[in-house]
Design a protein around this motif. Structure first.
Motif, PDB file in Angstrom:
ATOM      1  N   CYS A   1       0.800  -1.350   0.119  1.00 34.27           N
ATOM      2  CA  CYS A   1      -0.172   0.148  -0.023  1.00 34.27           C
ATOM      3  C   CYS A   1       0.726   1.313   0.182  1.00 34.27           C
ATOM      4  O   CYS A   1       0.307   2.235  -0.096  1.00 34.27           O
ATOM      5  N   ALA A   2       2.142   1.082   0.059  1.00 32.00           N
ATOM      6  CA  ALA A   2       3.196   2.245  -0.053  1.00 32.00           C
ATOM      7  C   ALA A   2       3.196   2.944   1.308  1.00 32.00           C
ATOM      8  O   ALA A   2       3.579   4.170   1.731  1.00 32.00           O
ATOM      9  N   ALA A   3       2.341   2.529   2.569  1.00 35.77           N
ATOM     10  CA  ALA A   3       2.282   3.382   3.643  1.00 35.77           C
ATOM     11  C   ALA A   3       3.551   3.332   4.421  1.00 35.77           C
ATOM     12  O   ALA A   3       4.223   1.934   4.361  1.00 35.77           O
ATOM     13  N   ALA A   4       4.217   4.027   5.079  1.00 36.97           N
ATOM     14  CA  ALA A   4       5.229   4.093   5.891  1.00 36.97           C
ATOM     15  C   ALA A   4       4.818   4.050   7.336  1.00 36.97           C
ATOM     16  O   ALA A   4       3.882   4.416   7.947  1.00 36.97           O
ATOM     17  N   THR A   5       5.571   2.886   7.695  1.00 38.30           N
ATOM     18  CA  THR A   5       5.370   2.472   9.086  1.00 38.30           C
ATOM     19  C   THR A   5       6.568   2.729  10.001  1.00 38.30           C
ATOM     20  O   THR A   5       7.699   2.086   9.741  1.00 38.30           O
ATOM     21  N   ARG A   6       6.518   3.129  11.279  1.00 39.61           N
ATOM     22  CA  ARG A   6       7.543   3.458  12.034  1.00 39.61           C
ATOM     23  C   ARG A   6       7.605   2.592  12.966  1.00 39.61           C
ATOM     24  O   ARG A   6       6.479   2.172  13.779  1.00 39.61           O
ATOM     25  N   ALA A   7       8.584   1.891  13.458  1.00 38.12           N
ATOM     26  CA  ALA A   7       8.733   1.179  14.657  1.00 38.12           C
ATOM     27  C   ALA A   7       8.489   1.897  16.094  1.00 38.12           C
ATOM     28  O   ALA A   7       8.578   3.254  16.009  1.00 38.12           O
ATOM     29  N   GLU A   8       8.045   1.264  17.084  1.00 31.18           N
ATOM     30  CA  GLU A   8       7.776   1.907  18.190  1.00 31.18           C
ATOM     31  C   GLU A   8       8.601   1.500  19.387  1.00 31.18           C
ATOM     32  O   GLU A   8       9.201   0.267  19.283  1.00 31.18           O
ATOM     33  N   PHE A   9       8.818   2.300  20.371  1.00 37.61           N
ATOM     34  CA  PHE A   9       9.587   2.193  21.357  1.00 37.61           C
ATOM     35  C   PHE A   9       8.969   0.737  21.952  1.00 37.61           C
ATOM     36  O   PHE A   9       8.067   0.637  22.724  1.00 37.61           O
TER      37      PHE A   9
END
Length: 455
Positions: free
Chosen positions: A152-160
């Motif tokens: 889907c080309a969505a950017a996902t950032r890791a969480e603490f």
């Protein structure tokens, strides 16, 4: 002279005499008021740490020097023949590193020892050196990567991770900062300097304050547990002192056992604050002064501080006539009581302590009952005597109950650190929570009680 004229003269003299008698009565009454005022002013002028609750730092120059006790005539320090005390060596299993030192040559003939000749002829002399390792803050950088989804080309950032603190400082570093800033009463500015010199980390004064506030919030749970321990304790020493919050008057309360101490910064010095700290149905023994806020407790549940009574008797002994004799007799009883207590601390025989205090009880009761008889000679100490008689069982709890002392010294010593902090920082500067503090709902309008604790 006619009879009518004589009667008129006599009537005039009688009126004059009556007027003079009335005037004399007014002068006598005025003189008595002035004498009472002079006596009160002299009493205030003579107040010191010996005969009142004033601290020694506020003693006037006219106050007699405090007794330093009996001098033995010996010099300071260890006496000849005294066995010295030395630091004990740790067992070998607790030593991190052992460094062997062998002699190179004989001290007698200068023979150079070969390797095979290095064999112990006597027990090695051990010397242990404790040293801190080089201390520097270990900085760990956490990078939260973002990945673009191929679907889907969505950017996902890791969480603490949950175990990673959101603060810029780890828990051990924060604990060290709180220890310096609160327990050791180091100023915010000096704390930043020590952190830089000891740990190699740069801290702003605002960061120190934020760390202290977070620690206060984290200690709300342990504080509640300490409150419960106080309310279920068998013996509690309690005392209070003045406090400032942003310049406003507050009261710092302290309740202590042998293992626990709870401090509460409250709106004022009211009886309900004592009940809040101890609980409405406290079942143990409370050691305190004679303040009326503790009178909701039965006298059999209390122990009045004899150190306070010693000062009160001292104040009365510096009065006049009957008051002076009353104070002198009370001082003698108090000194005998402390002598009996000192002996008990040596031999630990409670039956012997009760036997020694029994005649003191009889003597003191007779002295107090005599002082309660209404008379101009007892007006200065009558109320004091009535006060003690109304709390009579609370004078002698220490003689028959374990872990109860005749003074409230434990609570006063517990407050000493807070008093020093108050003098250094002028109290608290805001209502924000501090280590062990937590906010409670104001009991009265415009008041913000705050709690603090330690163990």
């Amino acid at each position: 002279m006619e009879r009518a004229e004589a009667e008129a003269i006599l009537d005039g003299d009688r009126e004059t005499a009556i007027a003079l008698l009335l005037r004399i009565g007014e002068l006598v009454e005025s003189n008595q008021r002035l004498e009472a005022r002079v006596a009160e002013l002299e009493r205030r002028l003579n107040r010191s740490s010996r005969n009142s609750s004033l601290p020694p730092s506020q003693d006037p120059r006219s106050a007699p020097p405090r007794s330093g006790g009996k001098h033995s005539g010996r010099g300071r320090g260890g006496q000849p023949g005294h066995e010295g005390k030395h630091r004990r060596l740790l067992p070998p299993e607790q030593v991190d590193e052992v460094v062997e030192h062998w002699p190179e040559r004989c001290q007698s003939c200068a023979h150079v020892f070969a390797d095979l000749e290095l064999v112990d002829a006597v027990e090695p002399r051990r010397h242990q050196l404790a040293e801190l390792p080089p201390i520097a803050v270990r900085v760990v950088e956490h990078r939260l990567h973002g990945v673009s989804c191929p679907e889907c080309a969505a950017a996902t950032r890791a969480e603490f991770p949950r175990e990673v603190p959101r603060s810029a400082f780890g828990p051990r570093l924060q604990a060290a900062v709180v220890t310096l800033a609160v327990r050791n009463r180091v100023s915010r500015r000096d704390t930043t300097e020590l952190a830089r010199e000891l740990f190699g980390v740069e801290l702003a004064t605002g960061s120190v304050d934020a760390i202290v506030q977070r620690a206060g919030e984290a200690l709300a749970g342990p504080y509640t547990q300490l409150e419960q321990q106080i309310r279920s304790a068998s013996v509690v020493n309690i005392d209070e002192t003045g406090w400032k919050t942003a310049g406003g008057n507050r009261t710092l309360w302290a309740a202590l056992t042998s293992q626990t101490a709870v401090f509460r910064i409250a709106a004022g010095r009211h009886g309900f604050e004592a009940r809040t700290l101890l609980g409405e149905h406290f079942a143990g023994i409370v050691c305190s002064d004679r303040w009326g806020g503790y009178d909701y407790l039965d006298p059999s549940q209390r122990q009045l501080c004899w150190a306070h009574l010693l000062r009160d008797f001292t104040a009365h002994s510096e009065g006049m006539a009957e008051q002076k004799q009353f104070g002198s007799n009370g001082l003698q009883i108090a000194r005998h009581l402390f002598a009996a207590w000192d002996g008990y601390q040596q031999h630990g025989n409670r039956a012997r302590l009760r036997a020694q205090t029994a005649p003191l009880q009889d003597t003191l009761r007779t002295l107090l009952e005599r002082a309660t008889r209404k008379s101009p000679r007892t007006k200065y100490h009558r109320q004091f005597a009535k006060n003690l008689l109304s709390r009579w069982p609370a004078l002698w709890t220490f003689s028959h109950t374990d872990d109860v002392e005749p003074t409230n010294n434990h609570a006063e010593r517990g407050l000493r650190g807070a008093v020093i902090y108050r003098k250094l920082s002028l109290g608290s500067q805001s209502e924000l929570p501090q280590p062990g503090h937590r906010r409670t709902r104001p009991r009265r309008p415009n008041t913000h009680p705050r709690l603090t604790s330690r163990a």
